[in-house]
Design an enzyme around this catalytic site. Structure first.
Site, PDB file in Angstrom:
ATOM      1  N   ASP A   1       0.836  -1.204   0.000  1.00  0.00           N
ATOM      2  CA  ASP A   1       0.000   0.000   0.000  1.00  0.00           C
ATOM      3  C   ASP A   1       0.872   1.256   0.000  1.00  0.00           C
ATOM      4  OD1 ASP A   1      -2.386  -1.571   0.191  1.00  0.00           O
ATOM      5  OD2 ASP A   1      -1.914  -1.890   2.299  1.00  0.00           O
TER       6      ASP A   1
ATOM      7  N   HIS B   1      -5.329  -3.570   5.555  1.00  0.00           N
ATOM      8  CA  HIS B   1      -4.999  -3.893   4.160  1.00  0.00           C
ATOM      9  C   HIS B   1      -6.212  -4.472   3.431  1.00  0.00           C
ATOM     10  CE1 HIS B   1      -2.776  -4.944   0.621  1.00  0.00           C
ATOM     11  NE2 HIS B   1      -3.169  -6.214   0.733  1.00  0.00           N
TER      12      HIS B   1
HETATM   13  P1  NAD Z   1      -0.177 -18.308  -5.378  1.00  0.00           P
HETATM   14  O1  NAD Z   1      -1.355 -19.198  -5.449  1.00  0.00           O
HETATM   15  O2  NAD Z   1       0.531 -17.974  -6.641  1.00  0.00           O
HETATM   16  O3  NAD Z   1       0.910 -18.914  -4.391  1.00  0.00           O
HETATM   17  C1  NAD Z   1       0.573 -19.351  -3.113  1.00  0.00           C
HETATM   18  C2  NAD Z   1       1.514 -20.454  -2.730  1.00  0.00           C
HETATM   19  O4  NAD Z   1       1.138 -20.899  -1.419  1.00  0.00           O
HETATM   20  C3  NAD Z   1       1.438 -21.679  -3.657  1.00  0.00           C
HETATM   21  O5  NAD Z   1       2.714 -22.037  -4.123  1.00  0.00           O
HETATM   22  C4  NAD Z   1       0.847 -22.766  -2.759  1.00  0.00           C
HETATM   23  O6  NAD Z   1       1.333 -24.063  -3.067  1.00  0.00           O
HETATM   24  C5  NAD Z   1       1.319 -22.296  -1.401  1.00  0.00           C
HETATM   25  N1  NAD Z   1       0.603 -22.912  -0.314  1.00  0.00           N
HETATM   26  C6  NAD Z   1      -0.709 -23.239  -0.241  1.00  0.00           C
HETATM   27  N2  NAD Z   1      -0.973 -23.863   0.929  1.00  0.00           N
HETATM   28  C7  NAD Z   1       0.197 -23.899   1.610  1.00  0.00           C
HETATM   29  C8  NAD Z   1       0.585 -24.399   2.874  1.00  0.00           C
HETATM   30  N3  NAD Z   1      -0.297 -24.995   3.689  1.00  0.00           N
HETATM   31  N4  NAD Z   1       1.873 -24.257   3.235  1.00  0.00           N
HETATM   32  C9  NAD Z   1       2.759 -23.659   2.431  1.00  0.00           C
HETATM   33  N5  NAD Z   1       2.457 -23.168   1.226  1.00  0.00           N
HETATM   34  C10 NAD Z   1       1.193 -23.287   0.822  1.00  0.00           C
HETATM   35  O7  NAD Z   1      -0.641 -16.960  -4.638  1.00  0.00           O
HETATM   36  P2  NAD Z   1       0.156 -15.575  -4.544  1.00  0.00           P
HETATM   37  O8  NAD Z   1      -0.224 -14.709  -5.681  1.00  0.00           O
HETATM   38  O9  NAD Z   1       1.576 -15.850  -4.290  1.00  0.00           O
HETATM   39  O10 NAD Z   1      -0.538 -14.935  -3.232  1.00  0.00           O
HETATM   40  C11 NAD Z   1      -0.362 -15.521  -1.971  1.00  0.00           C
HETATM   41  C12 NAD Z   1      -1.143 -14.779  -0.908  1.00  0.00           C
HETATM   42  O11 NAD Z   1      -0.655 -13.436  -0.744  1.00  0.00           O
HETATM   43  C13 NAD Z   1      -2.638 -14.625  -1.223  1.00  0.00           C
HETATM   44  O12 NAD Z   1      -3.386 -14.844  -0.066  1.00  0.00           O
HETATM   45  C14 NAD Z   1      -2.756 -13.167  -1.646  1.00  0.00           C
HETATM   46  O13 NAD Z   1      -4.043 -12.656  -1.461  1.00  0.00           O
HETATM   47  C15 NAD Z   1      -1.749 -12.533  -0.721  1.00  0.00           C
HETATM   48  N6  NAD Z   1      -1.272 -11.207  -1.125  1.00  0.00           N
HETATM   49  C16 NAD Z   1      -1.081 -10.287  -0.121  1.00  0.00           C
HETATM   50  C17 NAD Z   1      -0.607  -9.034  -0.438  1.00  0.00           C
HETATM   51  C18 NAD Z   1      -0.370  -8.022   0.648  1.00  0.00           C
HETATM   52  O14 NAD Z   1      -0.192  -6.839   0.334  1.00  0.00           O
HETATM   53  N7  NAD Z   1      -0.316  -8.394   1.914  1.00  0.00           N
HETATM   54  C19 NAD Z   1      -0.327  -8.687  -1.772  1.00  0.00           C
HETATM   55  C20 NAD Z   1      -0.522  -9.648  -2.754  1.00  0.00           C
HETATM   56  C21 NAD Z   1      -0.999 -10.910  -2.416  1.00  0.00           C
HETATM   57  C1  LMR Z   2      -2.980  -6.493  -3.083  1.00  0.00           C
HETATM   58  O1  LMR Z   2      -3.234  -5.469  -2.441  1.00  0.00           O
HETATM   59  O2  LMR Z   2      -2.528  -6.474  -4.234  1.00  0.00           O
HETATM   60  C2  LMR Z   2      -3.194  -7.830  -2.424  1.00  0.00           C
HETATM   61  O3  LMR Z   2      -3.834  -7.705  -1.196  1.00  0.00           O
HETATM   62  C3  LMR Z   2      -3.846  -8.838  -3.307  1.00  0.00           C
HETATM   63  C4  LMR Z   2      -5.299  -8.552  -3.566  1.00  0.00           C
HETATM   64  O4  LMR Z   2      -6.099  -9.481  -3.441  1.00  0.00           O
HETATM   65  O5  LMR Z   2      -5.637  -7.422  -3.939  1.00  0.00           O
END
Ligand code: NAD
Ligand code: LMR
Length: 332
Positions: free
Chosen positions: A169, A196
């Site tokens: 953010d 967030h």
């Molecule tokens: P993705 O599906 O590409 O990757 C997630 C990974 O987690 C996969 O490799 C999967 O195998 C793994 N996984 C699932 N269960 C698991 C477990 N029990 N133990 C270990 N690993 C496990 O998803 P992504 O795009 O990498 O996003 C991941 C998370 O981050 C999502 O929840 C998304 O919403 C969040 N996210 C948060 C922010 C933020 O600003 N905080 C920003 C973007 C994404």
């Molecule tokens: C973001 O802000 O990009 C993450 O929290 C992923 C989402 O679901 O928007």
């Protein structure tokens, strides 16, 4: 366990006295996890990098281990290797869990991601209770309270060491504000507080550095764009996930802040979603000072204008129920 280089190498480095922290990434084979692993392998503060996921870590580990940087990389696959992945870690970064598709809110991810975060945090409580935890998995507004409850149950909760990552953010806010002001984003610092998700993301445009002013239209535009930045990416990716590359960048920026704090650097300050007394809510994002033991100081919000005070009320209302949902998931 997939070992990418012999222990002797690590020992040599240790004898040489090179500084370095041990970092684990949980969810390391995912859309965020892979570029995050690559960027952490490039961080000179990291001496050991553990990559854990339930799929594909051998390939990711082999690939990243060929980079000629200092960190020793090891891969761990599946729940039976979680404890080995976590033992001895100084910092654990968690991007494990499912991402959004168009039309979903972050809260729609709760049912799957809450259980994943619970299991991973139980592992942390058992194997590296003193590690700093950077929690990325959504919905962050609820997953951080879940983690806190797991740690409380295990008797290991240290509020200073649990940090929800809201850095993306801030990164977005710096970028969008710089565009409006015609500045280099690296010169801009926008505090983003609250949480967030949607209206809980509260940019404090009255506190932008360098000091500047915005028209009411610019304030509306910037606030909406920063609050909807995640949705903008989810829609552009059209079903292929959410922000991964900018998130990996933001996660590394934040992890580096934590490592510099652990090293003892002075004046290391960043926004994060933490256990807090800044408002009446138990968790809230604001500027924190990172030190040897984590978030050692949490700063108050500073003077808010009327627009921001109204935004704060909306943010707190939504945050309160997201926090309660996380707490109830563990206490039920
Ligand atoms: P993705 O599906 O590409 O990757 C997630 C990974 O987690 C996969 O490799 C999967 O195998 C793994 N996984 C699932 N269960 C698991 C477990 N029990 N133990 C270990 N690993 C496990 O998803 P992504 O795009 O990498 O996003 C991941 C998370 O981050 C999502 O929840 C998304 O919403 C969040 N996210 C948060 C922010 C933020 O600003 N905080 C920003 C973007 C994404
Ligand atoms: C973001 O802000 O990009 C993450 O929290 C992923 C989402 O679901 O928007």
């Amino acid at each position: 366990m997939e070992e990418s280089s012999g222990l002797s190498r690590e020992n040599c480095r240790a004898k040489g006295g090179a500084p370095g922290f041990k970092v684990a990434i949980l969810g390391a084979a995912g859309g965020i996890g892979q570029p995050l692993a690559m960027l952490m392998k490039m961080n000179p503060l990291v001496s050991v990098l553990h990559l854990y996921d339930v799929v594909n870590t051998p390939g990711v580990t082999s690939d990243i281990s060929h980079m000629d940087t200092g960190a020793v990389v090891r891969g761990f696959l599946g729940q039976q290797q979680l404890e080995d992945a976590l033992t001895g870690m100084d910092l654990v970064i968690i991007p494990a869990g499912v991402p959004r598709k168009p039309g979903m809110t972050r809260d729609d991810l709760f049912n799957i991601n809450a259980g994943i975060v619970k299991t991973l945090c139980e592992g942390i409580a058992k194997c590296c209770p003193n590690a700093i935890v950077n929690l990325i998995s959504n919905p962050v507004n609820s997953t951080v309270p879940i983690a806190a409850e797991v740690f409380k149950k295990a008797g290991t909760f240290d509020p200073k060491r649990l940090l929800g990552v809201t850095m993306l953010d801030v990164v977005r806010a710096n970028t969008f504000v710089a565009e409006v002001l015609g500045l280099d984003p690296r010169e801009v610092d926008v505090p983003v507080v609250g949480g967030h998700a949607g209206v809980t993301i509260l940019p404090l445009l009255s506190q932008v550095k360098p000091p500047c002013s915005f028209t009411p239209e610019e304030i509306d535009y910037l606030t909406a764009r920063i609050q909807n930045g995640g949705t903008e990416v989810v829609e552009a990716k059209a079903g292929a996930g959410s922000a991964t590359l900018s998130m990996a960048y933001a996660a590394v920026k934040f992890a580096d802040t934590c490592l510099r704090g652990l090293r003892g650097d002075a004046g290391v300050i960043q926004c994060a979603y933490v256990f807090s007394q800044v408002t009446e809510l138990p968790f809230f994002a604001s500027k924190v000072r990172l030190g040897r033991t984590g978030a050692e100081e949490i700063y108050p919000l500073g003077p808010l204008n009327e627009y921001e005070r109204a935004g704060l009320e909306k943010a707190k209302k939504e945050l309160a129920s997201s926090i309660q949902k996380g707490i109830s998931f563990i206490r039920k």
